[in-house]
Design an enzyme around this catalytic site. Structure first.
Site, PDB file in Angstrom:
ATOM      1  N   GLU A  84       0.490  -1.171  -0.021  1.00 26.68           N
ATOM      2  CA  GLU A  84       0.204   0.094  -0.393  1.00 26.68           C
ATOM      3  C   GLU A  84       0.965   0.890   0.218  1.00 26.68           C
ATOM      4  OE1 GLU A  84      -3.844  -0.942   1.593  1.00 26.68           O
ATOM      5  OE2 GLU A  84      -2.738  -1.697   3.485  1.00 26.68           O
ATOM      6  N   HIS A 103       0.165   4.738   7.063  1.00 28.62           N
ATOM      7  CA  HIS A 103      -1.232   4.961   6.819  1.00 28.62           C
ATOM      8  C   HIS A 103      -1.701   3.672   8.060  1.00 28.62           C
ATOM      9  CE1 HIS A 103      -4.652   2.289   5.205  1.00 28.62           C
ATOM     10  NE2 HIS A 103      -3.955   1.275   5.287  1.00 28.62           N
TER      11      HIS A 103
HETATM   12 ZN   LIG Z   1      -3.645  -0.846   4.802  1.00 32.21          ZN
END
Ligand SMILES: [Zn+2]
Length: 246
Positions: A84, A103
């Site tokens: 990600e 994140h």
């Molecule tokens: Zn994640």
């Protein structure tokens, strides 16, 4: 010599700060084995620094890699990156004011990412960053119902970054959040404030309607201590708790 060193390399101090941010957010429970925190490259704003795919609590300086704003590794090959990383690439690309991004899948905010009628908003002082309400990004809105909720492409990252807008935090439905700030210390503090604010809002549900904040409180800037001794004091405490030098 790594690609980063070949390009002039970020200062060792910034890498140390990024390692500290990883350790702190892991130690404090904001990051689990899968969340991550990054910082924009000091000499190349079109790049950012992020660990290889490793649990943040154990990240070391040698784990730090360099990426461009498409989420591609700068240089040749290297270890396996986080899937990600596109979240970070997109936020840096969309927001020139942002110097650091996290994140996370922080437990306290997850219910607010799926509740139909509850929005994270200002309650306690630490929840200033929630402003008038934290936006929720639903990956299914643009990418359909067959995703696994992970941000696996730069297009998905950019859609999330657009939902974040100019704010410091956005939730991701059923998944987690993205937190953005001017530097690593700001982002670490914002992540911890996000958790505190979410917990207070959940606790409040059992107690009935709250006292409304004053207009001045609602208009106060999101960071209660943007500079000065309060910020340093908190950073020293967090570093010591995580066992890293401040
Ligand atoms: Zn994640």
């Amino acid at each position: 010599m790594s690609a980063d060193e070949a390009a002039g390399g970020p200062s060792g101090r910034l890498v140390d700060e990024l390692v500290a941010a990883n350790r702190i957010l892991g130690h404090e429970g904001v990051l689990d084995a899968y969340g991550h925190v990054s910082v924009r490259h000091p000499e190349h704003p079109e790049w950012f620094l992020l660990s290889r795919a490793r649990s943040p609590e154990y990240v070391e300086a040698a784990d730090i890699m360099t990426f461009d704003l498409d989420g591609a590794v700068v240089g040749d090959g290297g270890p396996v990156p986080y899937i990600e990383r596109f979240i970070h690439a997109a936020v840096y690309g969309e927001r020139p004011d942002v110097g650091a991004v996290c994140h996370n899948h922080a437990l306290a905010i997850l219910p607010f990412s799926i509740a139909r009628e509850a929005t994270l908003h200002r309650t306690i002082n630490a929840a200033r960053l929630f402003g008038d309400g934290v936006p929720v990004w639903d990956i299914a809105d643009e990418f359909g119902t067959s995703t696994d909720l992970l941000v696996r492409s730069i297009d998905q990252g950019r859609a999330l970054a657009r939902r974040l807008g100019a704010g410091p935090v956005a939730l991701m439905r059923g998944h987690g959040s993205v937190v953005a700030g001017e530097d690593l210390v700001s982002v670490v503090r914002a992540c911890l404030d996000m958790e505190r604010g979410a917990r207070a809002q959940v606790d409040l549900l059992a107690l009935g309607p709250p006292v409304r904040p004053t207009d001045a409180e609602l208009a106060a800037p999101p960071d209660p201590s943007p500079g000065g001794p309060g910020r340093d004091r908190e950073w020293e405490r967090l570093c010591r708790r995580a066992g890293v030098a401040s």
